[in-house]
Design a protein around this motif. Structure first.
Motif, mmCIF file in Angstrom:
data_model
loop_
_atom_site.group_PDB
_atom_site.id
_atom_site.type_symbol
_atom_site.label_atom_id
_atom_site.label_comp_id
_atom_site.label_asym_id
_atom_site.label_seq_id
_atom_site.Cartn_x
_atom_site.Cartn_y
_atom_site.Cartn_z
ATOM 1 N N GLY A 1 -7.704 -2.404 -7.049
ATOM 2 C CA GLY A 1 -6.419 -2.651 -6.228
ATOM 3 C C GLY A 1 -5.608 -1.372 -6.287
ATOM 4 O O GLY A 1 -6.383 -0.245 -6.394
ATOM 5 N N TRP A 2 -4.276 -1.437 -5.950
ATOM 6 C CA TRP A 2 -3.614 -0.360 -5.638
ATOM 7 C C TRP A 2 -2.001 -0.677 -5.661
ATOM 8 O O TRP A 2 -1.657 -1.691 -5.558
ATOM 9 C CB TRP A 2 -3.873 0.387 -4.378
ATOM 10 C CG TRP A 2 -3.489 -0.721 -3.020
ATOM 11 C CD1 TRP A 2 -2.729 -0.674 -2.155
ATOM 12 C CD2 TRP A 2 -4.903 -1.196 -2.332
ATOM 13 N NE1 TRP A 2 -2.952 -1.664 -1.284
ATOM 14 C CE2 TRP A 2 -4.432 -1.948 -1.272
ATOM 15 C CE3 TRP A 2 -6.063 -1.566 -2.873
ATOM 16 C CZ2 TRP A 2 -5.022 -2.823 -0.564
ATOM 17 C CZ3 TRP A 2 -7.080 -2.400 -1.952
ATOM 18 C CH2 TRP A 2 -6.390 -3.057 -0.966
ATOM 19 N N ALA A 3 -1.357 0.510 -5.895
ATOM 20 C CA ALA A 3 0.015 0.554 -5.649
ATOM 21 C C ALA A 3 0.523 1.235 -4.565
ATOM 22 O O ALA A 3 0.336 2.452 -4.831
ATOM 23 C CB ALA A 3 0.577 0.690 -7.210
ATOM 24 N N ILE A 4 1.544 0.866 -3.867
ATOM 25 C CA ILE A 4 2.153 1.906 -2.869
ATOM 26 C C ILE A 4 3.417 1.891 -3.340
ATOM 27 O O ILE A 4 4.342 1.000 -3.495
ATOM 28 C CB ILE A 4 1.987 1.168 -1.442
ATOM 29 C CG1 ILE A 4 0.404 1.039 -0.919
ATOM 30 C CG2 ILE A 4 2.812 2.233 -0.579
ATOM 31 C CD1 ILE A 4 0.297 0.241 0.218
ATOM 32 N N CYS B 1 -7.307 -0.282 -11.435
ATOM 33 C CA CYS B 1 -8.472 -1.141 -11.777
ATOM 34 C C CYS B 1 -8.044 -2.943 -11.582
ATOM 35 O O CYS B 1 -7.449 -3.490 -12.188
ATOM 36 C CB CYS B 1 -8.951 -1.325 -13.172
ATOM 37 S SG CYS B 1 -9.806 0.149 -13.365
ATOM 38 N N GLY B 2 -7.793 -3.075 -10.140
ATOM 39 C CA GLY B 2 -7.427 -4.319 -9.737
ATOM 40 C C GLY B 2 -5.864 -4.220 -9.622
ATOM 41 O O GLY B 2 -5.012 -3.235 -10.202
ATOM 42 N N SER B 3 -5.361 -5.496 -8.963
ATOM 43 C CA SER B 3 -3.797 -5.282 -9.120
ATOM 44 C C SER B 3 -3.086 -5.673 -10.433
ATOM 45 O O SER B 3 -1.970 -5.496 -10.674
ATOM 46 C CB SER B 3 -3.327 -6.444 -8.011
ATOM 47 O OG SER B 3 -3.627 -7.741 -8.339
ATOM 48 N N THR B 4 -3.816 -6.347 -11.387
ATOM 49 C CA THR B 4 -3.768 -6.609 -12.597
ATOM 50 C C THR B 4 -3.393 -5.116 -13.412
ATOM 51 O O THR B 4 -2.215 -5.008 -13.884
ATOM 52 C CB THR B 4 -4.715 -7.048 -13.314
ATOM 53 O OG1 THR B 4 -5.079 -8.226 -12.869
ATOM 54 C CG2 THR B 4 -4.394 -7.324 -14.755
ATOM 55 N N GLU B 5 -4.018 -4.124 -13.109
ATOM 56 C CA GLU B 5 -3.729 -2.920 -13.980
ATOM 57 C C GLU B 5 -2.541 -2.226 -13.026
ATOM 58 O O GLU B 5 -1.653 -1.633 -13.597
ATOM 59 C CB GLU B 5 -5.029 -1.665 -13.957
ATOM 60 C CG GLU B 5 -4.666 -0.758 -14.600
ATOM 61 C CD GLU B 5 -4.834 0.568 -14.069
ATOM 62 O OE1 GLU B 5 -4.288 1.567 -14.478
ATOM 63 O OE2 GLU B 5 -5.827 0.674 -13.421
ATOM 64 N N ALA B 6 -2.586 -2.367 -11.532
ATOM 65 C CA ALA B 6 -1.386 -1.772 -10.876
ATOM 66 C C ALA B 6 -0.081 -2.371 -11.262
ATOM 67 O O ALA B 6 0.770 -1.461 -11.345
ATOM 68 C CB ALA B 6 -1.544 -1.866 -9.282
ATOM 69 N N MET B 7 -0.158 -3.662 -11.792
ATOM 70 C CA MET B 7 1.338 -4.485 -11.992
ATOM 71 C C MET B 7 1.526 -3.515 -13.346
ATOM 72 O O MET B 7 2.840 -3.227 -13.850
ATOM 73 C CB MET B 7 1.111 -5.886 -12.102
ATOM 74 C CG MET B 7 2.214 -6.457 -12.764
ATOM 75 S SD MET B 7 3.848 -6.527 -11.732
ATOM 76 C CE MET B 7 3.333 -7.332 -10.221
ATOM 77 N N MET B 8 0.716 -3.514 -14.316
ATOM 78 C CA MET B 8 1.110 -3.152 -15.631
ATOM 79 C C MET B 8 1.374 -1.600 -15.678
ATOM 80 O O MET B 8 2.412 -1.380 -16.069
ATOM 81 C CB MET B 8 -0.387 -3.253 -16.415
ATOM 82 C CG MET B 8 -0.324 -2.973 -18.040
ATOM 83 S SD MET B 8 0.623 -4.238 -18.846
ATOM 84 C CE MET B 8 2.297 -3.594 -19.034
ATOM 85 N N ALA B 9 0.473 -0.899 -14.988
ATOM 86 C CA ALA B 9 0.978 0.617 -14.707
ATOM 87 C C ALA B 9 2.254 0.856 -14.127
ATOM 88 O O ALA B 9 3.047 1.729 -14.492
ATOM 89 C CB ALA B 9 -0.072 1.165 -14.076
#
Ligand code: PLP
Length: 402
Positions: free
Chosen positions: A257-260, A104-112
């Motif tokens: 958002g996403w995390a690679i 859910c957005g890069s915000t969550e990607a950073m937190m996760a």
């Protein structure tokens, strides 16, 4: 009596972590802008339309009943589109099935990502000034942020810069990760190859992970080039690359958002993500596929439009009495308010929104010690030219007020 009770209850019910940070100042300034009917140059969201084709794709997806949970780590088509775009743009092949997690957005990607890599007590290196979320992010995962100063441009350096010795000294046995946000909010710095190479060398030496926030990757000026840290030799296996639809496609409210990251890191991120949010909105993930397939000239036009906005606001701020540097990327201007008679950045920002009709973010929200940002405010210029002209018009009143 009531106050004593409230105090007792809040001590009992609020966790120690939650007590360590405040509400976001950036989001608070948006509420102030609404309250005083001021031009909102505080929060970084566009006030212009998103591309029609992607809005249509979102509507079509809902109409086609893509209305249930997607796969928790992201709809297959979107993960494939993310991998394809990354390979075209940064020339790095990634496996959409094992190396991409949609959040859910890069915000969550950073937190996760931070929750997936950092243990309590381990250190996370952050360049300061920093996007205000990173502080609470570190606290939530129990890690300790360690700050490295970004210095403003000077006679020899056209961009904000850090001291290599300070960065080297920040790395130690407890370092777990470094956050690299480029193009950078709030300074507009775009990290150069030599800087990224130093970060790479230190990460390898200390076996640390780099977590990059690249959400402004397409908003670049004056020939600045965006380089993904993951593309440097030795970094693919230790980098988490974070991005989102928010800024590039002007859809900050969609929360996609996403995390690679390499498979082992991705599987940890996926587990954390699953139990925090389950997944991002399914129809908006489908529309994200359309967004990521937009033709190259979309990005040229995006950059051209932002350069035009910067070139309207920056000279107007300088003429109004602010000392301000030209950003090389992203869509913010950090402005020095020393030329005005104001107690500090917060007082200045409050009077600006109430009396002048322009909302900005007080500089202190980008530093761990408020006094470091006490002479700065941040302007966001992701607005129509008409909105920016209205703000510039309101700023004419500055000299009468300060
Ligand atoms: N990272 C940076 C550096 C930002 O400036 C912002 C928003 O302003 C975000 C992350 C939030 O992005 P998202 O909408 O993808 O959660």
């Amino acid at each position: 009596m009531a106050n004593t009770l409230e105090r007792r209850l809040s001590k009992v019910q609020v966790s120690q972590k939650a007590q360590q940070f405040t509400e976001s100042v950036i989001r608070e300034m948006t509420r102030q802008a609404i309250r005083y009917n001021a031009v909102n140059l505080a929060q970084g969201f566009p006030d212009f339309a998103a591309p029609a084709v992607i809005k249509r794709a979102a509507q079509d997806a809902i109409e086609a009943d893509l209305n249930q949970y997607a796969i928790t780590w992201g709809a297959t088509d979107l993960r494939h589109a993310i991998a394809r775009k990354f390979s075209e743009w940064q020339k790095l092949e990634i496996d959409p099935d094992r190396e991409v997690t949609v959040c859910c957005g890069s915000t969550e990607a950073m937190m996760a990502s931070l929750l997936a890599v950092a243990n309590p007590g381990e250190e996370i290196i952050v360049f300061e000034p920093y996007y205000e979320n990173y502080g609470p992010d570190a606290i939530i995962c129990g890690a300790v942020p360690r700050y490295v100063t970004l210095h403003p441009p000077n006679a020899t350096k056209v961009d904000w810069h850090f001291d290599a010795a300070q960065l080297r000294a920040a790395f130690n046995d407890r370092t777990r990760a470094i956050i690299v946000n480029s193009p950078h909010n709030p300074t507009g710095k775009v990290f150069e190859l030599a800087e990224l190479e130093l970060i790479r060398d230190l990460c390898v030496e200390h076996d640390a992970v780099a977590i990059t926030d690249e959400i402004y990757e397409h908003i670049l000026y004056d020939g600045a080039q965006h380089i993904s840290l993951a593309t440097l030799d030795g970094m693919r296996e230790r980098t988490i690359t974070i991005n989102s639809l928010s800024k590039t496609y002007s859809v900050t409210g969609w929360r996609v958002g996403w995390a690679i990251a390499p498979p082992e890191l991705s599987s940890a991120i996926r587990k954390v993500h699953d139990f925090i949010t389950v997944g991002a909105a399914t129809p908006l993930q489908a529309a994200g596929v359309t967004a990521l397939f937009l033709p190259a000239d979309y990005y040229d036009e995006l950059t051209r439009g932002y350069a035009q906005r910067r070139d309207l606001l920056l000279p107007a701020l300088q003429a109004a009495g602010f000392k301000a540097f030209s950003p090389r990327g992203a869509y913010y201007i950090i402005a020095d308010i020393s030329g005005f008679h104001a107690e500090n950045d917060r007082v200045f920002a409050q009077r600006l929104v109430e009396e002048i009709g322009v909302a900005v973010v007080p500089g202190s929200s980008f530093y761990r010690h408020p006094e470091q940002g006490a002479h700065q405010v941040r302007f966001a210029f992701c607005k129509t030219l008409a909105t920016l002209e209205r703000a510039v018009g309101n700023l004419q009143k500055l000299s009468a007020v300060f």
